[in-house]
Scaffold this motif. Structure first.
Motif, PDB file in Angstrom:
ATOM      1  N   LYS A 111       0.706  -1.336   0.101  1.00 39.56           N
ATOM      2  CA  LYS A 111       0.003  -0.004  -0.027  1.00 39.56           C
ATOM      3  C   LYS A 111       0.859   1.418  -0.193  1.00 39.56           C
ATOM      4  N   ARG A 112       1.859   1.371   1.036  1.00 39.60           N
ATOM      5  CA  ARG A 112       2.632   2.608   0.970  1.00 39.60           C
ATOM      6  C   ARG A 112       3.511   2.606  -0.286  1.00 39.60           C
ATOM      7  N   ARG A 114       2.770   1.726  -3.294  1.00 39.59           N
ATOM      8  CA  ARG A 114       2.124   2.438  -4.415  1.00 39.59           C
ATOM      9  C   ARG A 114       1.693   4.024  -4.093  1.00 39.59           C
ATOM     10  N   GLU A 115       1.496   4.199  -2.848  1.00 41.87           N
ATOM     11  CA  GLU A 115       1.107   5.675  -2.287  1.00 41.87           C
ATOM     12  C   GLU A 115       2.272   6.466  -2.937  1.00 41.87           C
ATOM     13  N   TRP A 116       3.498   6.203  -2.537  1.00 38.62           N
ATOM     14  CA  TRP A 116       4.456   7.226  -2.836  1.00 38.62           C
ATOM     15  C   TRP A 116       4.892   7.031  -4.067  1.00 38.62           C
ATOM     16  N   GLU A 118       2.774   6.914  -6.809  1.00 38.86           N
ATOM     17  CA  GLU A 118       1.808   7.721  -7.298  1.00 38.86           C
ATOM     18  C   GLU A 118       2.288   9.240  -6.764  1.00 38.86           C
ATOM     19  N   TYR A 119       2.436   9.526  -5.601  1.00 33.85           N
ATOM     20  CA  TYR A 119       2.737  10.803  -5.102  1.00 33.85           C
ATOM     21  C   TYR A 119       3.877  11.344  -6.001  1.00 33.85           C
TER      22      TYR A 119
END
Length: 307
Positions: A111-112, A114-116, A118-119
Motif C-alpha cells: 500500500k505505501r 504504491r502511494e509514494w 503515485e505521489y
C-alpha cells in the motif's frame, strides 16, 4: 526529537565534527549550511547511528545513537548523495523490498509503496528497472524509500539535487507537508533559496563547528543588523522631517526612494509615516528591503575568516 551535546568525530588527527550541540523539536525543519567538508554529512551519519561519535552524545526520538542504534535506525529516514539504488530492481520492487527490511507487513508494504510511487509521479516507470530512470526519477525514488516506514525523523542530504524545477517543487512541497507535530527534518543543502523556503531554523557550520544558529530572521538581525526600509513618495520629498522616531536612522537615498534603518519597525514605522505626512509627503509605499539567507551566510563566512 533531535538532541546533541558536544557531538564530535575525529578521523586520525582531524576533527571532522567538533563540539556540535543542537536541539530540534517536533515540527521543525533545520537546515545545515556549510562548505564542502564542513562536517554536515558526518553529523548526519552520526545521527543515523552509522558512525560512532568520538566524543559527546546524541539522541533521536528519545534513543541514544550509541546505546540504541537499531531503534535509532528504525526512527530515521536517510537520504544521502549516494542513493544505494539497486539498478536491476524495478521501482516498485525496490520500495517493497525496503518495506520488508523495516518489517512492514505485506499489505502495508504494498500500500505505501504504491502511494509514494503515485505521489512522486513514478507510476509510468514503476515496473521498469531503476537503471533506466533519469537522475530526477532516482532522487524521487530514493526519497520515497526514506518515507516507506513513516519515520519521525528525516535526514535529507541535497534532497532536490539534479531535479528539474517541477520535480524539485514537488519534493519541496512534500517536505513542507511532512513536517508535522510528530516529525522533525534536517536538510543539508547548498541551495540557500531552498533552505530559506523550507527551514524554520538554520545552523551554519564551518570546519566542524557551528558558527551560529537560529531562525532566518534572528540570523539576519544578528549578522546584518537592523532591518532597512524604503519610502517611496508621489511628489517631492519633505525638506525636513521633524521628530524622527528613536531608533530610526536616515540612509543615503536610492534611485527608487529614501531609506531608513529601523531598530523596532512595529513601533517606529507608524510614527515615521505620520511625520512624513505632516511634512507634506505623499507616501506611496513603505516596504522592507529584502535580505536573503545568502547574505546571512556570506556575512557569517566573512566574520569567521576575519577572526
Amino acid at each position: 526529537m533531535i538532541e546533541t551535546e558536544d557531538l564530535s568525530k575525529q578521523f586520525g588527527e582531524t576533527w571532522a565534527v567538533d563540539g556540535v550541540s543542537l536541539e530540534v523539536n517536533p515540527g521543525q525543519v533545520l537546515a545545515l549550511l556549510g562548505q564542502n567538508g564542513a562536517g554536515k554529512t558526518t553529523i548526519v551519519r552520526m545521527l543515523a547511528s552509522l558512525l560512532t561519535p568520538t566524543r559527546g552524545r546524541a539522541r533521536i526520538a528519545g534513543f541514544d545513537v550509541v546505546q540504541s542504534p537499531e531503534k535509532v535506525r528504525s526512527s530515521v529516514g536517510v537520504l544521502t548523495e549516494q542513493h544505494g539504488l539497486y539498478l536491476r530492481m524495478t521501482g516498485l520492487e525496490y520500495l517493497e523490498y525496503f518495506g520488508k527490511i523495516y518489517r512492514l507487513d505485506s499489505t502495508t508494504c504494498q500500500k505505501r509503496s504504491r502511494e509514494w510511487i503515485e505521489y512522486f509521479g513514478l507510476v509510468e516507470v514503476a515496473k521498469r528497472p531503476i537503471g533506466q530512470y533519469s537522475k530526477g526519477m532516482r532522487q524521487k525514488l530514493a526519497l520515497a524509500r526514506t518515507l516507506i516506514h513513516e519515520p519521525p525523523v528525516l535526514l535529507l542530504d541535497e534532497p532536490t539535487s539534479a531535479m528539474d524545477p517541477e520535480s524539485a517543487q514537488l519534493v519541496r512541497n512534500a517536505i513542507t507537508s511532512l513536517c508535522t507535530e510528530q516529525r522533525t527534518i534536517i536538510i543539508c543543502t547548498h541551495n540557500l533559496v531552498e533552505a530559506e523556503m523550507l527551514a524554520n531554523k538554520i545552523a551554519i557550520i564551518y570546519l566542524g563547528q557551528i558558527l551560529t544558529s537560529g531562525t532566518v530572521e534572528e540570523l539576519k538581525r544578528s549578522l546584518l543588523g537592523p532591518a532597512e526600509y524604503e519610502v517611496r513618495v508621489g511628489g517631492n520629498w519633505p525638506r525636513e522631517i521633524l521628530n524622527l522616531p528613536a531608533g530610526v536612522t536616515p540612509l543615503a537615498p536610492s534611485e527608487t526612494g529614501h531609506r531608513f534603518r529601523v531598530e523596532e519597525p512595529q513601533t517606529s514605522n507608524p510614527i515615521l509615516l505620520k511625520e512624513l505626512m505632516k511634512g507634506g509627503a505623499e507616501v506611496v509605499a513603505l516596504q522592507e528591503l529584502p535580505r536573503t539567507l545568502e547574505q546571512v551566510y556570506l556575512a557569517a563566512m566573512a566574520k569567521v575568516k576575519r577572526a
